[in-house]
Design a protein around this motif. Structure first.
Motif, PDB file in Angstrom:
ATOM      1  N   MET A  60       5.691 -26.843  66.059  1.00 31.54           N
ATOM      2  CA  MET A  60       5.563 -25.395  66.241  1.00 31.54           C
ATOM      3  C   MET A  60       6.338 -24.906  67.465  1.00 31.54           C
ATOM      4  SD  MET A  60       3.735 -23.917  63.809  1.00 31.54           S
ATOM      5  CE  MET A  60       4.743 -24.895  62.708  1.00 31.54           C
TER       6      MET A  60
ATOM      7  N   LEU B  89      12.377 -26.909  73.397  1.00 33.26           N
ATOM      8  CA  LEU B  89      12.137 -27.279  72.008  1.00 33.26           C
ATOM      9  C   LEU B  89      11.845 -26.040  71.163  1.00 33.26           C
ATOM     10  CD1 LEU B  89      12.004 -29.482  69.960  1.00 33.26           C
ATOM     11  CD2 LEU B  89       9.594 -29.765  70.458  1.00 33.26           C
TER      12      LEU B  89
ATOM     13  N   ARG C  16      14.689 -24.605  69.588  1.00 27.82           N
ATOM     14  CA  ARG C  16      15.255 -25.338  68.461  1.00 27.82           C
ATOM     15  C   ARG C  16      14.389 -25.225  67.213  1.00 27.82           C
ATOM     16  NH1 ARG C  16      16.625 -31.238  70.146  1.00 27.82           N
ATOM     17  NH2 ARG C  16      17.762 -31.136  68.187  1.00 27.82           N
ATOM     18  N   VAL C  17      13.108 -24.982  67.396  1.00 33.34           N
ATOM     19  CA  VAL C  17      12.200 -24.921  66.254  1.00 33.34           C
ATOM     20  C   VAL C  17      12.377 -23.624  65.460  1.00 33.34           C
ATOM     21  CG1 VAL C  17       9.746 -24.703  65.666  1.00 33.34           C
ATOM     22  CG2 VAL C  17      10.482 -26.507  67.153  1.00 33.34           C
ATOM     23  N   ARG C  18      12.860 -22.578  66.141  1.00 35.22           N
ATOM     24  CA  ARG C  18      13.184 -21.294  65.516  1.00 35.22           C
ATOM     25  C   ARG C  18      12.039 -20.293  65.534  1.00 35.22           C
ATOM     26  NH1 ARG C  18      14.822 -20.540  59.107  1.00 35.22           N
ATOM     27  NH2 ARG C  18      14.572 -18.315  59.007  1.00 35.22           N
ATOM     28  N   TRP C  19      10.776 -20.725  65.489  1.00 37.89           N
ATOM     29  CA  TRP C  19       9.721 -19.720  65.315  1.00 37.89           C
ATOM     30  C   TRP C  19       9.334 -18.988  66.597  1.00 37.89           C
ATOM     31  CZ3 TRP C  19      10.426 -18.882  60.609  1.00 37.89           C
ATOM     32  CH2 TRP C  19      10.655 -19.937  59.711  1.00 37.89           C
TER      33      TRP C  19
ATOM     34  N   ARG D 267       9.895 -16.698  69.326  1.00 33.87           N
ATOM     35  CA  ARG D 267      11.058 -15.814  69.309  1.00 33.87           C
ATOM     36  C   ARG D 267      11.682 -15.614  70.683  1.00 33.87           C
ATOM     37  NH1 ARG D 267       8.501 -12.624  65.107  1.00 33.87           N
ATOM     38  NH2 ARG D 267       8.199 -10.828  66.425  1.00 33.87           N
ATOM     39  N   GLN D 268      12.954 -15.220  70.638  1.00 33.56           N
ATOM     40  CA  GLN D 268      13.672 -14.861  71.851  1.00 33.56           C
ATOM     41  C   GLN D 268      13.219 -13.475  72.292  1.00 33.56           C
ATOM     42  OE1 GLN D 268      17.979 -15.930  71.532  1.00 33.56           O
ATOM     43  NE2 GLN D 268      17.468 -16.148  69.389  1.00 33.56           N
TER      44      GLN D 268
ATOM     45  N   ARG E 224      13.953  -9.803  72.539  1.00 35.88           N
ATOM     46  CA  ARG E 224      14.842  -8.834  71.894  1.00 35.88           C
ATOM     47  C   ARG E 224      14.998  -7.645  72.844  1.00 35.88           C
ATOM     48  NH1 ARG E 224      14.490  -4.115  68.645  1.00 35.88           N
ATOM     49  NH2 ARG E 224      15.798  -4.142  66.776  1.00 35.88           N
TER      50      ARG E 224
ATOM     51  N   ILE F 153      21.496  -3.926  70.451  1.00 31.89           N
ATOM     52  CA  ILE F 153      20.407  -4.876  70.242  1.00 31.89           C
ATOM     53  C   ILE F 153      20.938  -6.259  70.557  1.00 31.89           C
ATOM     54  CG2 ILE F 153      18.885  -5.946  68.531  1.00 31.89           C
ATOM     55  CD1 ILE F 153      19.100  -3.253  66.973  1.00 31.89           C
TER      56      ILE F 153
ATOM     57  N   LEU G 210      19.601 -10.531  71.575  1.00 34.11           N
ATOM     58  CA  LEU G 210      18.506 -11.483  71.739  1.00 34.11           C
ATOM     59  C   LEU G 210      18.819 -12.371  72.926  1.00 34.11           C
ATOM     60  CD1 LEU G 210      18.081 -12.396  67.972  1.00 34.11           C
ATOM     61  CD2 LEU G 210      16.713 -10.796  69.321  1.00 34.11           C
TER      62      LEU G 210
END
Lengths: 583, 577
Positions: A362, A506, A509-512, A514-515, A517, A534, A536
């Motif tokens: 996660m 990590l 790298r996991v993607r979920w 979020r950065q 915005r 806009i 990120l």
């Protein structure tokens, strides 16, 4: 929205410890120790839920309970949300998971203790109230209720698995050979059968402990060792397919052991584990996780092992990422300072457990601790008797070291936890000496009830610190420079004044997770000539680290643009910027 | 009932000029390999939507009630049924206990023809039983679980929405692909409204692309030292959400074939893995069905494209058991013969690494022999290997020679909201991966033939012989040999090593069993006693084309009945003489 929560230290030096960032909570008296709703002792599923319900009634503005799933045994898996103010489910949050490992009921009690202490400390305008106004704590207090319920039923048996029927021995029958209480003491304990074919012997120093005979050292086996009970299905395996099926503490996906005992048929086969995985999906604002259970990275922090995965690598990770290591180390240091926990038993391996899932799959900051274990007794001084008995093997490699530690503490503090070997008559072994004994079920994982209170107090302090250490982004040093008539350069320093980075290496790298915005909204008559409307922004470390962003905006003098930075895991902030000044 | 409807047709055929055998349709000579007068007429030169697929299943069930049943194994994200067509001879044996072949297709939304291949298989088996004795015995012995699409939402998107041949691969459950907190907010935009997403180009003397001299519809790169004439601008679309990126958050995006709980890895190892293994309801519906049907001994999951007969492992370290590889090799090699232009390949070694794929779950977690055919190869355009060409490509050539320029959208001027006047054009979505209509039925039949071969090679247990020898004192010794008369063992090595499926049972009825044995060496009569419940001998495995011998000492003189009961090899019984 203000992101000011706690007055941060005016000067933040690199490497500043987590604790010094949040000095408020460490002062005595900040946490209200009295008036919390916890009743003494361990709670079964119904009583635990009732305690939380009562807490929610009393603190309706702060606490909300949500049912997530139902265990095969018919118990609710639920979450308790603690937080007030705006956007409770959109701001950085800590998720506390307890009792995935079913016999670890102490985790549930600690979770209840934390909830009730925070709730009563939040009455009035307190620092805790302000913390809970800005951050959110989610608690899943009883992740494995089917197994925990065994602590409240006769005979008492430690079990890790839920009530889903399973064919553990793959013989085509479900749940056909469980344990039996042979001596009627209300406990399912360890059983030994005297037989020269057995591979076990009693430990010479602590005969209540059993150890494997080492044939190479000339040791002759004397016993078979198994769980107390009879061979119900006559297959010459004892208690190999007890009622129930899946160990929630081993049904998560990182390090999942296919075909392992109690692992279920696949990760998230158990509705309890699936509910927790789905909870992450439904709560993208979970920044950090604290798992109360047998895995432990707070007494000894996770270490990066070189050659086990770096950013460009496409292989599964087997150790914490190098960039994240220092943060884990610091949180662990802080934990040890608060709790005085030390000499922890070897943590359980990361095999399908909720802690490794939180980090490796996660991408959340993830911490874990068993909260309590039988403590190491103080060594006797030179005049006293040497308390530590010599072990039969090399002390350092003594496989019974942890059992010995427990035994010693039980002797001094809880003698009823030691079950001396007692003969029983056994229908499967006529003419043989059969005895039951060992440790009392649940004793090694769950402290005596009188200790629960102090454990909850120190754990509340640590949880408060984790909440205060969540990332907190601010727009610092916002600057407007006129470049010419109607042309302005805007420069913003986006800073994280919390402790934890807005996401882990990590997490990126996991993607979920979020950065951040960042959006610059230009109104009519304005347009953005340089920079992005806009964008990120990737991880910003805590302790005041920042990222500089610039735009060139063309628009009428005196008009305003709005700058918003937002991340569910990193926090949010909005500022209006007026275009003004002359070059 | 349905027979009644058929009857007049047959009379008509008989009354007509004796053109052909009695079962030819009126006014025609029956072609072999196709039902001459099917009860359910289906055109196999088009792609059916979800409702029509369900309707075909329903009609098959109505026309062939003893052979075909339609049901649903679950619901998709958008609440569509995941149809299951069960085909077997429902009048022979217990369908739940026959060795089963599981067939699905279309896990990737754009890989549509797997559904037609699967549906064709159901149709062919129903319509050809009674005509082809081999099919009859197949349906007596086996059950087929056919799920034409396990991704009905994605299929519907591909059929109805503007798409490219490659989109969407994902299912359509919204995901935040670009991490901006909004889901699916910047997909393709069909600028010329033709329901295809093709390429955008702009005439530009600084561009690096040119028209091919062989086919001016085809864009080729300008030589490195010469100017081009066009700029390529990607697939049709614009920046819907104003973040400076075009088409970066389309419907979906995850890979339904990376979501399975075997060797699953997160995004940083395996793109498209989604949140966690089994996070998708369609994955869970299939898993639940497969787990509930331990009689499934073989599986096929149809994909496109490239002409591959794939087996796992998807990842190098996940080695398949050598005993199982030997069975896979026999079936895979046979496939290369049945499917010209197809190659038998190993996913990680010959294609690419896949973590969390369906075929690995079926084999790894359930021990089921599983293939995944990548349907369609451009070999089939001209029945030869296609060599790369500098100024042409096989799809464009086939479009000119076989489809008469139907498959490519000619470059058309449109006004782009940001780029201004541009042109759009290129390959239609049902070209290059999906199959042109005139080749579809042939592709369906050949792939079905391969899968039926696999189904026929699933384990099949038979009680071969029972010998009774009288002993003193009213006792008898009963010796029985049980064979597996097909290639695949009753337990794959993967199954056996991990105790996935229970042992095979060989039981004796007709007397009081005193002792029971597995005969390890029938020639020397070496046997091992089974102490517990000797009337039902447990056998770990019956290897392919192999047998096991068991014996009992029984009080009584018979007659005795021996029952062989294997989860994956079926049930058989025989009586002693």
């Amino acid at each position: 929205m203000s992101t000011k929560m706690i007055p941060a230290s005016p000067v933040v030096l690199p490497g500043t410890a987590l604790r010094s960032l949040v000095p408020l909570f460490l002062l005595t008296g900040v946490l209200t120790a009295s008036g919390h709703a916890q009743s003494p002792g361990y709670h079964d599923a119904a009583a635990l839920r009732k305690s939380f319900d009562r807490l929610a009634e009393r603190h309706g503005d702060l606490i909300r309970i949500t049912d997530l799933a139902e265990s095969p045994g018919g118990h609710a898996i639920y979450s308790v949300r603690i937080g007030s103010g705006d956007g409770i489910d959109e701001r950085p949050a800590l998720l506390l998971i307890a009792n995935a490992s079913g016999p670890h009921v102490a985790g549930s009690e600690t979770a209840l203790g934390i909830a009730s202490r925070l709730a009563s400390s939040a009455e009035g305008d307190t620092a805790i109230r302000r913390l809970l106004d800005q951050t959110t704590l989610y608690i899943i207090p009883r992740a494995n209720p089917d197994a925990a319920e065994a602590m409240f039923q006769q005979p008492l048996r430690e079990r890790t698995w839920n009530a889903m029927p399973a064919d553990d021995d793959s013989d085509g029958e479900l749940d056909e050979d469980g344990a039996e209480d042979l001596n009627g003491d209300g406990l399912i304990s360890t059983m030994r059968v005297e037989d020269p074919a057995g591979m076990w012997i009693a430990d010479s120093a602590d005969p209540v402990l059993m150890r494997k005979a080492d044939a190479a050292r000339g040791q002759t086996g004397r016993y078979f060792v198994m769980v107390e009970g009879v061979d119900d299905d006559g297959d010459e395996e004892w208690n190999e397919d007890p009622p129930g099926g899946i160990d929630i503490g081993h049904n998560f996906s990182y390090g999942y052991e296919y075909f392992g005992a109690g692992a279920g048929l696949y990760p998230f086969h158990a509705p309890e584990a699936r509910a927790i995985a789905q909870f992450y999906v439904d709560h993208p604002n979970i920044t950090a996780v604290y798992v109360l259970g047998p895995q432990n990275n707070l007494v000894k922090a996770w270490e990066h092992k070189s050659g086990t995965g770096s950013s460009g690598d496409r292989m599964p990770l087997t150790s914490v990422m190098e960039e994240d290591e220092a943060w884990y180390e610091e949180v662990a240091r802080s934990y040890r300072e608060i709790t005085d926990n030390k000499d922890a038993p070897e943590p359980e391996a990361l095999e399908g457990d909720p802690l490794s899932f939180a980090y490796y799959h996660m991408g959340r900051w993830a911490f874990g601790s068993p909260v309590w274990w039988p403590p190491v007794m103080e060594k006797a001084d030179s005049t006293g008797e040497e308390k530590k008995k010599p072990s039969s093997g090399d002390d350092k490699d003594d496989p019974l070291a942890e059992d010995r530690q427990a035994l010693e503490w039980f002797r001094a503090n809880r003698p009823d936890a030691i079950l001396e070997w007692t003969p029983v008559s056994h229908p499967d072994f006529p003419g043989k000496v059969v005895e039951v004994g060992g440790f009392r079920p649940f004793a090694t994982l769950n402290p005596p009830t009188e200790l629960l209170d102090s454990i909850a107090t120190e754990q509340t302090e640590f949880v408060s610190e984790l909440l205060a250490g969540l990332p907190r982004i601010e727009m610092r040093a916002l600057k407007v420079e006129p470049l010419g008539d109607r042309v302005y350069r805007i420069t913003a320093e986006l800073a994280n004044t919390g402790y934890l980075p807005t996401r882990s290496a990590l997490g990126a790298r996991v993607r979920w997770p979020r950065q951040v915005r960042v959006e610059l909204e230009a109104g009519s008559g304005q347009h953005i000539s340089g920079g992005r409307a806009i964008q990120l922004v990737d991880a910003i470390d805590g302790s005041g680290r920042s990222r500089e962003l610039t735009w060139v905006v063309v628009g009428p003098p005196g008009s305003t643009v709005t700058l918003t930075a937002k991340s569910p895991v990193g926090g949010s902030t909005t500022r209006n910027v007026t275009l003004r000044g002359t070059p | 009932m349905n027979r009644v409807r058929i009857l007049p047709v047959m009379l008509l055929a008989a009354a007509a000029t004796p053109l052909a055998a009695q079962d030819s349709p009126a006014g025609a000579l029956a072609a072999l390999g196709s039902p001459p007068d099917p009860r359910v007429n289906v055109a196999w030169n088009r792609y059916y939507d979800h409702a029509t697929m369900g309707e075909i299943g329903r009609r098959l069930e109505e026309a062939w009630p003893d052979r075909c049943r339609l049901s649903s194994i679950g619901k998709s994200v958008e609440n569509r049924d995941i149809w299951l067509i069960t085909v077997t001879n429902f009048n022979v044996g217990n369908p739940e206990r026959k060795p089963a072949m599981y067939i699905d297709g279309n896990i990737h939304s754009n890989e549509i023809q797997g559904s037609e291949i699967a549906l064709y298989t159901a149709w062919y088996l129903c319509e050809m039983a009674d005509r082809v004795p081999w099919v009859d015995s197949l349906l007596d012995e086996r059950v087929f679980y056919i799920v034409p699409t396990i991704n009905p939402d994605g299929r519907e998107h591909f059929l109805r929405q503007p798409d490219t041949p490659h989109s969407p691969r994902s299912g359509v459950q919204p995901r935040d692909d670009d991490g901006d907190g909004v889901m699916d907010e910047d997909g393709f935009d069909d600028l010329n409204g033709d329901n295809f997403i093709t390429l955008m180009r702009r005439a530009d003397p600084r561009g690096r692309w040119r028209l091919s001299p062989e086919d001016p519809r085809l864009m080729i790169r300008a030589p490195a030292d010469a100017p081009g004439s066009y700029e390529l601008l990607g697939y049709e679309g614009f920046d819907n959400d104003g973040d400076g990126l075009v088409n970066e958050d389309r419907p979906g995006y995850y890979d339904p074939n990376r979501n399975w709980p075997w060797n699953w890895q997160p995004q940083y190892v395996q793109g498209g893995a989604d949140y966690y293994p089994t996070s998708l309801p369609e994955t869970r519906a299939v898993m639940k069905f497969v787990i509930a049907h331990p009689n499934i001994a073989g599986a096929q999951s149809y994909h496109n494209n490239g002409g591959m007969i794939l087996r796992g492992p998807g990842q190098e370290d996940d080695a398949y058991q050598p005993e199982d590889v030997r069975m896979y090799d026999v079936i895979g090699k046979k496939g290369e013969e049945i499917l010209p232009g197809y190659k038998y390949m190993i996913v990680w070694k010959d294609l690419y690494t896949v973590w969390g794929g369906e075929l690995d779950w079926l084999y790894g977690a359930r021990g089921i022999v599983t293939f995944s055919n990548e349907l369609w190869t451009d070999f089939n355009y001209f029945s030869r290997e296609v060599e790369p060409e500098k100024y042409d490509d096989a799809d464009y050539r086939a479009d000119r020679l076989l489809l008469f320029n139907e498959a490519i959208v000619p470059w058309t001027p449109v006004q782009h909201p940001v780029y201004g006047p541009i042109e759009v054009g290129g390959v239609k979505k049902q070209y290059t991966r999906a199959i042109p209509g005139f080749l579809l039925q042939a592709e369906a039949h050949r792939n079905m033939a391969f899968t039926l071969y696999q189904a026929d090679q699933m384990p099949l247990v038979r009680v071969d012989s029972i010998a009774v020898r009288k002993l003193d004192g009213g006792l008898s010794e009963v010796t029985a040999t049980v064979s597996n008369v097909r290639l695949v063992s009753t337990h794959t090595a993967q199954d056996l090593n991990n105790h996935i499926t229970r042992p095979d049972y060989i039981s004796l009825e007709g007397g009081e069993v005193v002792a029971g044995f597995v005969v390890d060496d029938p020639l020397q009569n070496l046997a091992t006693e089974q102490k517990r419940n000797p009337a039902r001998i447990l056998v770990d495995n019956i290897p392919g084309m192999g047998s096991v011998t068991v014996k009992w000492i029984v009080r009584g003189n018979g007659p005795f009945t021996v029952i062989a009961d294997s989860e994956k090899g079926g049930v058989d019984r025989a009586d002693s003489q």
